[in-house]
Design a protein around this motif. Structure first.
Motif: not given
Length: 80
Positions: A73, A33, A42, A46-47, A27-28, A50-51, A61-63
């Protein structure tokens, strides 16, 4: 996971279906997707963005996502 005292830790949670651990890295990745583009609108940017921003600022960053219980997140940023 507790963050070191030299950084701020933020969390953003949702109540969706969650994310299986095998997809946490995916997802990063840019343009990735979990649902097909026919099902969900999508871009998969986005992610990844962010990363990139968080890591460029010295953070991480992690989930965390218990099965079927949404996803959280988390990210850290240095306290400078």
């Amino acid at each position: 996971m507790r963050s070191p005292e030299w950084c701020w830790e933020f969390a953003v949670a949702d109540n969706g279906p969650g994310i299986e651990p095998k997809y946490f890295d995916k997802v990063f990745q840019l343009f990735q997707t979990l649902a097909s583009r026919d099902e969900v609108e999508s871009t998969g940017v986005g992610l990844a963005l962010v990363k990139k921003i968080v890591e460029n600022e010295g953070g991480r960053v992690w989930i965390e996502s218990p099965p079927g219980m949404g996803a959280t997140f988390l990210f850290t940023l240095p306290r400078t």
